[in-house]
Design an enzyme around this catalytic site. Sequence first.
Site, PDB file in Angstrom:
ATOM      1  N   LYS A 269      -8.694  -2.455   0.537  1.00 38.04           N
ATOM      2  CA  LYS A 269      -8.541  -1.589   1.704  1.00 38.04           C
ATOM      3  C   LYS A 269      -9.302  -0.281   1.543  1.00 38.04           C
ATOM      4  CE  LYS A 269      -6.079  -4.200   4.384  1.00 38.04           C
ATOM      5  NZ  LYS A 269      -6.733  -4.878   5.528  1.00 38.04           N
TER       6      LYS A 269
ATOM      7  N   ASP B 221      -9.610 -11.131   7.593  1.00 35.73           N
ATOM      8  CA  ASP B 221      -9.054  -9.782   7.660  1.00 35.73           C
ATOM      9  C   ASP B 221     -10.035  -8.675   8.062  1.00 35.73           C
ATOM     10  OD1 ASP B 221      -6.712  -8.140   7.304  1.00 35.73           O
ATOM     11  OD2 ASP B 221      -7.609  -7.365   5.478  1.00 35.73           O
TER      12      ASP B 221
ATOM     13  N   SER C 291      -0.508  -6.308  10.063  1.00 36.05           N
ATOM     14  CA  SER C 291       0.097  -7.228   9.112  1.00 36.05           C
ATOM     15  C   SER C 291       1.331  -7.887   9.711  1.00 36.05           C
ATOM     16  CB  SER C 291       0.485  -6.466   7.847  1.00 36.05           C
ATOM     17  OG  SER C 291       1.115  -7.313   6.918  1.00 36.05           O
TER      18      SER C 291
ATOM     19  N   HIS D 185     -10.503  -4.588  11.878  1.00 34.47           N
ATOM     20  CA  HIS D 185      -9.394  -5.179  11.143  1.00 34.47           C
ATOM     21  C   HIS D 185      -8.996  -6.451  11.883  1.00 34.47           C
ATOM     22  CE1 HIS D 185      -5.026  -4.887   9.512  1.00 34.47           C
ATOM     23  NE2 HIS D 185      -5.794  -5.514   8.647  1.00 34.47           N
TER      24      HIS D 185
ATOM     25  N   ARG E 136       1.988 -11.943  -1.698  1.00 31.71           N
ATOM     26  CA  ARG E 136       0.590 -12.144  -1.305  1.00 31.71           C
ATOM     27  C   ARG E 136      -0.096 -13.188  -2.185  1.00 31.71           C
ATOM     28  NH1 ARG E 136      -1.761  -9.389   3.286  1.00 31.71           N
ATOM     29  NH2 ARG E 136      -0.239  -7.793   3.828  1.00 31.71           N
TER      30      ARG E 136
ATOM     31  N   LYS F  43      -2.751 -12.968  12.012  1.00 30.95           N
ATOM     32  CA  LYS F  43      -4.219 -13.040  11.892  1.00 30.95           C
ATOM     33  C   LYS F  43      -4.655 -14.184  10.987  1.00 30.95           C
ATOM     34  CE  LYS F  43      -5.738  -9.178  10.303  1.00 30.95           C
ATOM     35  NZ  LYS F  43      -4.429  -8.771   9.763  1.00 30.95           N
ATOM     36  N   THR F  44      -4.085 -14.211   9.796  1.00 29.43           N
ATOM     37  CA  THR F  44      -4.502 -15.221   8.824  1.00 29.43           C
ATOM     38  C   THR F  44      -4.060 -16.611   9.254  1.00 29.43           C
ATOM     39  OG1 THR F  44      -4.410 -13.609   7.024  1.00 29.43           O
ATOM     40  CG2 THR F  44      -4.317 -15.929   6.416  1.00 29.43           C
TER      41      THR F  44
ATOM     42  N   ARG G  23       0.828  -1.202   0.000  1.00 28.52           N
ATOM     43  CA  ARG G  23       0.000   0.000   0.000  1.00 28.52           C
ATOM     44  C   ARG G  23       0.867   1.258   0.000  1.00 28.52           C
ATOM     45  NH1 ARG G  23      -2.163   1.354   4.077  1.00 28.52           N
ATOM     46  NH2 ARG G  23      -1.193  -0.061   5.581  1.00 28.52           N
TER      47      ARG G  23
END
Length: 525
Positions: A194, A250, A231, A213, A316, A235-236, A53
């Site tokens: 996003k 997410d 990030s 988030h 990604r 989380k994932t 980003r």
Amino acid sequence: MVVDLRHAGLDGAKTVLSNLSASSLAEHAIKREEGYFSHKGALVIRTGKYTGRSPNDKFIVQDETTENTVWWGKINKPISADLSTKLRQRMQDYLKTRDLFVQDSFAGASPKHRLRVRVIAERAWHALFAKNMFIDPSSDDLAEFIPDFTVIHAPGFKANPTRDGTNSEVAVIIDFSLKQVLICGTEYAGEIKKSIFSVLNYLLPAKNILGMHCSANIGKDNDVAIFFGLSGTGKTTLSADPLRQLIGDDEHGWNDDGIFNFEGGCYAKVIRLNPQDEPEIFKTTQTFGTILENVVMHPETRKLDLMDDRYTENTRASYPISEILNAYLSGLGDHPKHIVMLTCDAFGVLPPLSRLTPEQAMYHFISGYTAKVAGTERGITEPTAVFSACFGAPFMPRHPQVYAKILGEKIANHEVDCWLVNTGWSGGPYGVGSRMKISWTRSLLLAALSGALKNTKFNPHPYFKVGIPAEVSGVPLEILDPRHAWHDQNLYDQQAKHLVQLFQTNFKEYEKEVSTDILSAQPDF
């Protein structure tokens, strides 16, 4: 089906291909030389110099709608309606000479609160990304689809900072009055998802709905857990648990009925992905329909090298959530029983798992702490603290206290157990200690989410005041208390006091906005 693009100023465009299948979009991407198929059929894409980003290039149009409702500052930067209009008109002129790919989707699994999103893309693979990441409408839904928000995506068009008031050739502009997002100058697909996340996080609090988030999963007893984290904190990885079903990885909302996934897909980091530790995510990298951004591929064999970071650390994979075998495809869950706040503490100070009081949970939610380590960004040679309010400040247009107030009410109303989990370092900081084993973290989470810690003794951390479990099955005792994991406990104390000071300095911005109860949860020495 013919799609009317007059609302986006793109009527009369050269060619418009709308709502194609994933296979068709992948074929178009290959024919247009946008990417290549791997040996297993995933679509491998290079995004050029922008591999993540561009937070300094994101703007919100400042007008009567947003002037007093957006938390303006370093993160939410204003742009005038006049400058935005002129940039949009030039983008429209540019796109009318190109083939366009239109994808209509829903953002939000809740029928009452979903957003109808139209993505108009210059590239076929970005339309495929939108199809992966958002929720597919039925054919009946498509027949009467009128977008609530439109993303106009033109990576080949470059902004002019002198003329457009931008910081670079990249611009991500959200216009809440026109209900449009403009994205130009960058191929990185994450800007699409996003930007819509930011839109939802602006709109939903007005309905007393919290945008989060976070990832979320659900156990066999219908018990929902949500995982906040920036990030790289896990989380994932941690929500894709073979013993629990994945709701989403997410972005979620929390309304009066429970939680709902904003998305229909996952966007996982895959650098150095380990098939033993993360088998479900690894499997998606070997699947047709998955998009792999900036993953290294052998030019002849087309085999992937997930260990190679020559293009970026931020490799990604974008794939439909249905590719996760135990996904909970409705995207809907009850009110959470557990909130887990994830941090990758490179200072080696925080416990691998600790229990939070509601006030501590609010404090850590507003703080949103993690740490970057040497080598992940140019110029970083030692651990660097990162504080991102609500664990997602770049995507939160309103003041953090707006989101914190809703979260606090929901924690109280539903008696949610709150936990802080450190997936970072133990026994010393980055470069001295060792990274927490995923197996230990999974054991700790299993104990917390199953209720096995209900009768466990918890000891307060000397500086952060959080509760450290005295013992947890499957985890060495010396790991549970981070001070005991260091060879030199005096050095630990010095490091811990340094981190406490960083927390205190960061929180000064919020001291006047929060209650004394939340402020009393601040770490100290």
